[in-house]
Design a protein around this motif. Structure first.
Motif, PDB file in Angstrom:
ATOM      1  N   LEU A 229     121.712 -11.399 108.459  1.00 47.01           N
ATOM      2  CA  LEU A 229     122.830 -10.840 107.695  1.00 47.01           C
ATOM      3  C   LEU A 229     123.402  -9.645 108.441  1.00 47.01           C
ATOM      4  N   LYS A 230     124.712  -9.703 108.697  1.00 49.04           N
ATOM      5  CA  LYS A 230     125.419  -8.594 109.343  1.00 49.04           C
ATOM      6  C   LYS A 230     126.718  -8.412 108.565  1.00 49.04           C
ATOM      7  N   VAL A 231     126.720  -7.401 107.667  1.00 51.27           N
ATOM      8  CA  VAL A 231     127.839  -7.259 106.743  1.00 51.27           C
ATOM      9  C   VAL A 231     128.089  -5.792 106.398  1.00 51.27           C
ATOM     10  N   GLN A 232     129.358  -5.455 106.234  1.00 49.77           N
ATOM     11  CA  GLN A 232     129.762  -4.140 105.721  1.00 49.77           C
ATOM     12  C   GLN A 232     129.998  -4.326 104.228  1.00 49.77           C
TER      13      GLN A 232
ATOM     14  N   LYS B 216     119.221 -18.366 103.716  1.00 50.56           N
ATOM     15  CA  LYS B 216     120.268 -17.689 102.955  1.00 50.56           C
ATOM     16  C   LYS B 216     119.874 -16.254 102.632  1.00 50.56           C
ATOM     17  N   TYR B 217     120.837 -15.530 102.061  1.00 50.79           N
ATOM     18  CA  TYR B 217     120.615 -14.213 101.468  1.00 50.79           C
ATOM     19  C   TYR B 217     121.193 -14.218 100.065  1.00 50.79           C
ATOM     20  N   VAL B 218     120.517 -13.511  99.160  1.00 49.83           N
ATOM     21  CA  VAL B 218     121.044 -13.222  97.834  1.00 49.83           C
ATOM     22  C   VAL B 218     121.175 -11.710  97.767  1.00 49.83           C
ATOM     23  N   ILE B 219     122.393 -11.241  97.516  1.00 45.85           N
ATOM     24  CA  ILE B 219     122.675  -9.808  97.477  1.00 45.85           C
ATOM     25  C   ILE B 219     122.887  -9.397  96.029  1.00 45.85           C
ATOM     26  N   ALA B 220     122.082  -8.439  95.566  1.00 46.89           N
ATOM     27  CA  ALA B 220     122.163  -7.952  94.187  1.00 46.89           C
ATOM     28  C   ALA B 220     122.557  -6.477  94.199  1.00 46.89           C
ATOM     29  N   ALA B 221     123.312  -6.053  93.172  1.00 52.82           N
ATOM     30  CA  ALA B 221     123.751  -4.665  93.044  1.00 52.82           C
ATOM     31  C   ALA B 221     123.311  -4.119  91.693  1.00 52.82           C
ATOM     32  N   THR B 222     122.661  -2.950  91.717  1.00 51.00           N
ATOM     33  CA  THR B 222     122.158  -2.348  90.480  1.00 51.00           C
ATOM     34  C   THR B 222     122.347  -0.834  90.481  1.00 51.00           C
ATOM     35  N   GLN B 223     122.325  -0.271  89.279  1.00 50.95           N
ATOM     36  CA  GLN B 223     122.154   1.167  89.087  1.00 50.95           C
ATOM     37  C   GLN B 223     120.936   1.297  88.186  1.00 50.95           C
TER      38      GLN B 223
ATOM     39  N   SER C 207     140.444   8.244  93.385  1.00 50.17           N
ATOM     40  CA  SER C 207     139.628   7.102  93.760  1.00 50.17           C
ATOM     41  C   SER C 207     138.932   7.423  95.072  1.00 50.17           C
ATOM     42  N   VAL C 208     137.811   6.754  95.300  1.00 45.53           N
ATOM     43  CA  VAL C 208     137.042   6.954  96.517  1.00 45.53           C
ATOM     44  C   VAL C 208     136.441   5.616  96.929  1.00 45.53           C
ATOM     45  N   THR C 209     136.359   5.410  98.237  1.00 42.95           N
ATOM     46  CA  THR C 209     135.746   4.202  98.775  1.00 42.95           C
ATOM     47  C   THR C 209     134.559   4.610  99.638  1.00 42.95           C
ATOM     48  N   VAL C 210     133.436   3.934  99.437  1.00 44.16           N
ATOM     49  CA  VAL C 210     132.204   4.217 100.165  1.00 44.16           C
ATOM     50  C   VAL C 210     131.682   2.892 100.710  1.00 44.16           C
ATOM     51  N   SER C 211     131.082   2.928 101.913  1.00 40.95           N
ATOM     52  CA  SER C 211     130.567   1.684 102.474  1.00 40.95           C
ATOM     53  C   SER C 211     129.212   1.876 103.132  1.00 40.95           C
ATOM     54  N   ALA C 212     128.529   0.755 103.308  1.00 41.50           N
ATOM     55  CA  ALA C 212     127.232   0.727 103.991  1.00 41.50           C
ATOM     56  C   ALA C 212     127.213  -0.513 104.872  1.00 41.50           C
ATOM     57  N   PHE C 213     126.581  -0.395 106.027  1.00 39.81           N
ATOM     58  CA  PHE C 213     126.482  -1.514 106.960  1.00 39.81           C
ATOM     59  C   PHE C 213     125.053  -2.043 106.949  1.00 39.81           C
ATOM     60  N   ILE C 214     124.919  -3.353 106.826  1.00 43.90           N
ATOM     61  CA  ILE C 214     123.606  -4.006 106.868  1.00 43.90           C
ATOM     62  C   ILE C 214     123.587  -4.965 108.047  1.00 43.90           C
ATOM     63  N   ASP C 215     122.598  -4.808 108.903  1.00 40.30           N
ATOM     64  CA  ASP C 215     122.391  -5.691 110.049  1.00 40.30           C
ATOM     65  C   ASP C 215     120.896  -5.982 110.076  1.00 40.30           C
ATOM     66  N   THR C 216     120.506  -7.146 109.566  1.00 38.17           N
ATOM     67  CA  THR C 216     119.079  -7.401 109.375  1.00 38.17           C
ATOM     68  C   THR C 216     118.731  -8.871 109.494  1.00 38.17           C
ATOM     69  N   SER C 217     117.490  -9.112 109.767  1.00 35.99           N
ATOM     70  CA  SER C 217     116.943 -10.463 109.710  1.00 35.99           C
ATOM     71  C   SER C 217     115.763 -10.471 108.742  1.00 35.99           C
ATOM     72  N   ALA C 218     115.761  -9.511 107.802  1.00 35.77           N
ATOM     73  CA  ALA C 218     114.680  -9.378 106.824  1.00 35.77           C
ATOM     74  C   ALA C 218     115.282  -9.079 105.458  1.00 35.77           C
TER      75      ALA C 218
ATOM     76  N   THR D  36     118.042 -10.186  99.646  1.00 36.62           N
ATOM     77  CA  THR D  36     116.786 -10.935  99.715  1.00 36.62           C
ATOM     78  C   THR D  36     116.969 -12.163 100.593  1.00 36.62           C
ATOM     79  N   LYS D  37     116.118 -12.258 101.598  1.00 38.78           N
ATOM     80  CA  LYS D  37     116.217 -13.323 102.594  1.00 38.78           C
ATOM     81  C   LYS D  37     115.352 -14.518 102.230  1.00 38.78           C
ATOM     82  N   THR D  38     115.878 -15.714 102.524  1.00 36.03           N
ATOM     83  CA  THR D  38     115.114 -16.960 102.480  1.00 36.03           C
ATOM     84  C   THR D  38     115.305 -17.642 103.827  1.00 36.03           C
ATOM     85  N   GLY D  39     114.215 -18.086 104.442  1.00 37.17           N
ATOM     86  CA  GLY D  39     114.315 -18.814 105.713  1.00 37.17           C
ATOM     87  C   GLY D  39     114.538 -17.911 106.898  1.00 37.17           C
ATOM     88  N   THR D  40     115.404 -18.368 107.824  1.00 32.80           N
ATOM     89  CA  THR D  40     115.618 -17.664 109.092  1.00 32.80           C
ATOM     90  C   THR D  40     117.007 -17.037 109.188  1.00 32.80           C
ATOM     91  N   ALA D  41     117.668 -16.857 108.078  1.00 39.45           N
ATOM     92  CA  ALA D  41     119.027 -16.316 108.084  1.00 39.45           C
ATOM     93  C   ALA D  41     119.064 -14.883 108.608  1.00 39.45           C
TER      94      ALA D  41
END
Length: 127
Positions: free
Chosen positions: A114-117, A51-58, A6-17, A107-112
């Motif tokens: 997002l700071k998430v791992q 708000k933010y809507v976070i989608a995951a795709t391949q 097994s393997v774990t991979v991560s990405a950090f997002i810090d954005t206002s867009a 995807t951002k709506t408004g003035t939200a």
């Protein structure tokens, strides 16, 4: 019988867009996506206007249910992990080779802000 890797991979997002990021597990063989965990570094309240809507795709295939921060129960509290639901019907789209990209679109709506791992767990299915 050999134990699967097994393997774990991560990405950090810090954005206002609205932002797109991708990750690869980088391991030889095919690995199946088992889980996606969001670990917020800052709170984001349930608010349909901000708000933010976070989608995951391949490729064009959705691999997890989109995470909408305005949905009841989806508030992001600092340091409180939240799970995205990995699709049980995505079939082979859940399997990733070393350079296949798991893409996230926040995807951002408004003035939200997002700071998430984003932490993804994979389990080897083929060498």
């Amino acid at each position: 019988m050999a134990k699967s890797q097994s393997v774990t991979v991560s990405a950090f997002i810090d954005t206002s867009a609205t932002v797109t990021t991708g990750i690869c597990h980088g391991q030889a063989g095919e690995y199946k996506l088992k889980s996606i965990t969001l670990v917020p570094f800052a709170a984001l309240a349930e608010d349909a206007s901000n708000k933010y809507v976070i989608a995951a795709t391949q490729g064009s295939d959705t691999v997890a249910t989109s995470y909408d921060t305005s949905t009841s129960g989806n508030v992001l509290a600092a340091a409180v992990a939240q799970s995205m639901t990995v699709s049980t019907s995505a079939g082979s789209a859940l399997e990733f080779g070393a350079t296949d990209v798991l893409k996230f679109v926040a995807t951002k709506t408004g003035t939200a802000n997002l700071k998430v791992q984003i932490v993804c767990a994979f389990e080897q299915v083929r060498v």
